[in-house]
Every structure is written in structure tokens, then in C-alpha cells.
Design a protein around this motif. Structure first.
Motif, PDB file in Angstrom:
ATOM      1  N   GLU A  63       0.817  -1.211   0.000  1.00 28.91           N
ATOM      2  CA  GLU A  63       0.000   0.000   0.000  1.00 28.91           C
ATOM      3  C   GLU A  63       0.854   1.265   0.000  1.00 28.91           C
ATOM      4  O   GLU A  63       0.490   2.269  -0.607  1.00 28.91           O
ATOM      5  CB  GLU A  63      -0.955  -0.013   1.197  1.00 28.91           C
ATOM      6  N   GLN A  64       2.015   1.212   0.666  1.00 29.93           N
ATOM      7  CA  GLN A  64       2.921   2.367   0.663  1.00 29.93           C
ATOM      8  C   GLN A  64       3.470   2.650  -0.734  1.00 29.93           C
ATOM      9  O   GLN A  64       3.710   3.795  -1.082  1.00 29.93           O
ATOM     10  CB  GLN A  64       4.099   2.145   1.618  1.00 29.93           C
ATOM     11  N   THR A  65       3.678   1.587  -1.504  1.00 23.99           N
ATOM     12  CA  THR A  65       4.171   1.769  -2.870  1.00 23.99           C
ATOM     13  C   THR A  65       3.030   2.029  -3.839  1.00 23.99           C
ATOM     14  O   THR A  65       3.265   2.226  -5.029  1.00 23.99           O
ATOM     15  CB  THR A  65       4.987   0.543  -3.338  1.00 23.99           C
ATOM     16  N   ASP A  66       1.808   2.008  -3.332  1.00 27.48           N
ATOM     17  CA  ASP A  66       0.616   2.344  -4.110  1.00 27.48           C
ATOM     18  C   ASP A  66       0.443   1.451  -5.339  1.00 27.48           C
ATOM     19  O   ASP A  66       0.231   1.927  -6.454  1.00 27.48           O
ATOM     20  CB  ASP A  66       0.653   3.823  -4.521  1.00 27.48           C
ATOM     21  N   GLN A  96      -2.569  -5.746  -5.642  1.00 26.88           N
ATOM     22  CA  GLN A  96      -2.136  -7.140  -5.575  1.00 26.88           C
ATOM     23  C   GLN A  96      -1.919  -7.694  -6.978  1.00 26.88           C
ATOM     24  O   GLN A  96      -1.000  -8.476  -7.212  1.00 26.88           O
ATOM     25  CB  GLN A  96      -3.171  -7.998  -4.840  1.00 26.88           C
ATOM     26  N   GLU A  97      -2.746  -7.279  -7.905  1.00 23.62           N
ATOM     27  CA  GLU A  97      -2.633  -7.737  -9.293  1.00 23.62           C
ATOM     28  C   GLU A  97      -1.280  -7.335  -9.889  1.00 23.62           C
ATOM     29  O   GLU A  97      -0.614  -8.134 -10.540  1.00 23.62           O
ATOM     30  CB  GLU A  97      -3.784  -7.174 -10.134  1.00 23.62           C
ATOM     31  N   LYS A  98      -0.869  -6.084  -9.664  1.00 25.03           N
ATOM     32  CA  LYS A  98       0.420  -5.599 -10.181  1.00 25.03           C
ATOM     33  C   LYS A  98       1.576  -6.359  -9.539  1.00 25.03           C
ATOM     34  O   LYS A  98       2.529  -6.729 -10.206  1.00 25.03           O
ATOM     35  CB  LYS A  98       0.585  -4.100  -9.932  1.00 25.03           C
ATOM     36  N   SER A 136       1.460  -9.373  -8.335  1.00 20.31           N
ATOM     37  CA  SER A 136       1.452 -10.738  -8.871  1.00 20.31           C
ATOM     38  C   SER A 136       2.068 -10.788 -10.270  1.00 20.31           C
ATOM     39  O   SER A 136       2.785 -11.725 -10.602  1.00 20.31           O
ATOM     40  CB  SER A 136       0.032 -11.306  -8.886  1.00 20.31           C
ATOM     41  N   GLN A 137       1.810  -9.772 -11.081  1.00 22.73           N
ATOM     42  CA  GLN A 137       2.394  -9.733 -12.429  1.00 22.73           C
ATOM     43  C   GLN A 137       3.905  -9.575 -12.360  1.00 22.73           C
ATOM     44  O   GLN A 137       4.635 -10.233 -13.097  1.00 22.73           O
ATOM     45  CB  GLN A 137       1.787  -8.584 -13.238  1.00 22.73           C
ATOM     46  N   LYS A 138       4.385  -8.719 -11.477  1.00 21.21           N
ATOM     47  CA  LYS A 138       5.834  -8.495 -11.361  1.00 21.21           C
ATOM     48  C   LYS A 138       6.552  -9.727 -10.812  1.00 21.21           C
ATOM     49  O   LYS A 138       7.716  -9.956 -11.123  1.00 21.21           O
ATOM     50  CB  LYS A 138       6.118  -7.282 -10.487  1.00 21.21           C
ATOM     51  N   LEU A 139       5.856 -10.523 -10.008  1.00 18.95           N
ATOM     52  CA  LEU A 139       6.463 -11.711  -9.405  1.00 18.95           C
ATOM     53  C   LEU A 139       6.160 -12.992 -10.176  1.00 18.95           C
ATOM     54  O   LEU A 139       6.633 -14.058  -9.806  1.00 18.95           O
ATOM     55  CB  LEU A 139       5.983 -11.865  -7.962  1.00 18.95           C
ATOM     56  N   ASN A 140       5.330 -12.879 -11.210  1.00 20.07           N
ATOM     57  CA  ASN A 140       4.906 -14.050 -11.983  1.00 20.07           C
ATOM     58  C   ASN A 140       4.224 -15.098 -11.106  1.00 20.07           C
ATOM     59  O   ASN A 140       4.531 -16.286 -11.177  1.00 20.07           O
ATOM     60  CB  ASN A 140       6.082 -14.667 -12.750  1.00 20.07           C
ATOM     61  N   VAL A 141       3.328 -14.619 -10.253  1.00 16.50           N
ATOM     62  CA  VAL A 141       2.513 -15.504  -9.421  1.00 16.50           C
ATOM     63  C   VAL A 141       1.063 -15.062  -9.588  1.00 16.50           C
ATOM     64  O   VAL A 141       0.777 -14.064 -10.235  1.00 16.50           O
ATOM     65  CB  VAL A 141       2.923 -15.432  -7.929  1.00 16.50           C
ATOM     66  N   THR A 142       0.156 -15.801  -8.993  1.00 15.48           N
ATOM     67  CA  THR A 142      -1.256 -15.415  -9.078  1.00 15.48           C
ATOM     68  C   THR A 142      -1.559 -14.333  -8.038  1.00 15.48           C
ATOM     69  O   THR A 142      -0.851 -14.197  -7.036  1.00 15.48           O
ATOM     70  CB  THR A 142      -2.177 -16.619  -8.824  1.00 15.48           C
ATOM     71  N   SER A 187      14.676  -5.302 -17.043  1.00 13.27           N
ATOM     72  CA  SER A 187      15.093  -3.911 -16.898  1.00 13.27           C
ATOM     73  C   SER A 187      13.935  -3.000 -16.501  1.00 13.27           C
ATOM     74  O   SER A 187      14.144  -1.963 -15.895  1.00 13.27           O
ATOM     75  CB  SER A 187      15.739  -3.403 -18.182  1.00 13.27           C
ATOM     76  N   THR A 188      12.687  -3.379 -16.823  1.00  9.23           N
ATOM     77  CA  THR A 188      11.540  -2.564 -16.424  1.00  9.23           C
ATOM     78  C   THR A 188      11.074  -2.893 -15.017  1.00  9.23           C
ATOM     79  O   THR A 188      10.230  -2.222 -14.459  1.00  9.23           O
ATOM     80  CB  THR A 188      10.350  -2.748 -17.389  1.00  9.23           C
ATOM     81  N   PHE A 189      11.595  -3.960 -14.433  1.00 12.61           N
ATOM     82  CA  PHE A 189      11.209  -4.350 -13.087  1.00 12.61           C
ATOM     83  C   PHE A 189      11.829  -3.386 -12.103  1.00 12.61           C
ATOM     84  O   PHE A 189      11.321  -2.855 -11.234  1.00 12.61           O
ATOM     85  CB  PHE A 189      11.681  -5.778 -12.790  1.00 12.61           C
TER      86      PHE A 189
END
Length: 147
Positions: free
Chosen positions: A13-16, A19-21, A23-29, A145-147
Motif C-alpha cells: 500500500e505504501q508503494t501504491d 495485488q494484481e500488479k 502478482s504480475q511483477k512476481l509471476n505468481v497469481t 530492466s523494467t522491473f
């Protein structure tokens, strides 16, 4: 801060970000992220490292006073047998080297000049193979690199 899940939720929440975002960055559900935030289970070691990078927090700070997570990680690490680790290392090295070897041979094939019909077909196949192997590498680099 009562528990690990609350800490993860607060950091998210601090990084605003949603959960969906995450999960996408971590390649998990998204459900995995929700389960972590609700203390139903814990992320694996690799995911913990990625979470610490995503939230810009050290692993030490992320795991401070989190005995359950540390126990879970210890159990996970102890579950690997040495033969499984050796296989994992070998396959990881092969997964890295084989595309590179394919790219090198593709380039060598395309650089050779011959005017035989079957060779033209081989060059077309070599070009397709080169693209087939290079595109995932380029996409992985861009994604990292975009991560």
C-alpha cells in the motif's frame, strides 16, 4: 506490526500498487499475494528476494521478527536433496547456454556464402531458429530492466 502478512500489505500500500500488479511483477497469481498478506502461506526464498527489491527493503528488515517465515524457508531448503540441487544447477546452466550456442551457430550459418539450393533452405531455417532463440532473451532483458 503484528505479522508478516500485515507487513507485506503495508509495504504494498505504501508503494501504491495493487495485488494484481505485484502478482504480475512476481509471476505468481493474485491469490498467492492475497494468501501471503493473510498469512495463509509464505513466499519462497526467490520470491522473498524479489519482494524485498520491489518494496525497496532489505531482506533483514523484511524478515525481522518473522520466525514463521524463517522456519518455512528452512523447511523448504531442507526439503531439497543434493541430487535435486545438482539437477537444478545443471538444467539452469543448460537453459542459459543452449540458446546462446544456437544463436552462435545460427550466425555462423548465416555468415557462410554458398549458392546451393539446399543451403538457401538451411539459411531460412537458421534465420527462423535465430529469431526463435533471440526473441525470448531480448524480452527477458526488457522485462527485467523494467522491473
Amino acid at each position: 506490526m503484528n505479522n508478516f502478512g500485515e507487513k507485506l500489505k503495508m509495504l504494498r500500500e505504501q508503494t501504491d500498487i495493487t495485488q494484481e500488479k505485484v502478482s504480475q511483477k512476481l509471476n505468481v497469481t493474485r491469490q498467492s499475494v492475497s494468501n501471503w498478506e493473510n498469512n495463509k502461506n509464505y513466499p519462497d526464498l526467490t520470491t522473498l528476494v524479489t519482494l524485498s527489491q520491489l518494496y525497496n527493503i532489505s531482506l533483514d528488515d523484511l524478515l525481522k521478527d518473522e520466525n514463521n517465515v524463517v522456519k518455512s524457508m528452512k523447511t523448504e531448503l531442507n526439503s531439497y536433496r543434493s541430487s535435486e540441487l545438482i539437477k537444478l544447477i545443471i538444467f539452469s546452466v543448460l537453459a542459459f547456454l543452449l540458446p546462446i550456442i544456437g544463436i552462435v551457430f545460427g550466425i555462423l550459418l548465416l555468415c557462410t556464402k554458398k549458392r546451393v539450393e539446399y543451403y538457401r533452405i538451411a539459411k531460412i531455417i537458421g534465420t527462423i531458429s535465430l529469431i526463435w532463440q533471440a526473441v525470448p532473451i531480448v524480452l527477458a532483458v526488457i522485462n527485467y530492466s523494467t522491473f
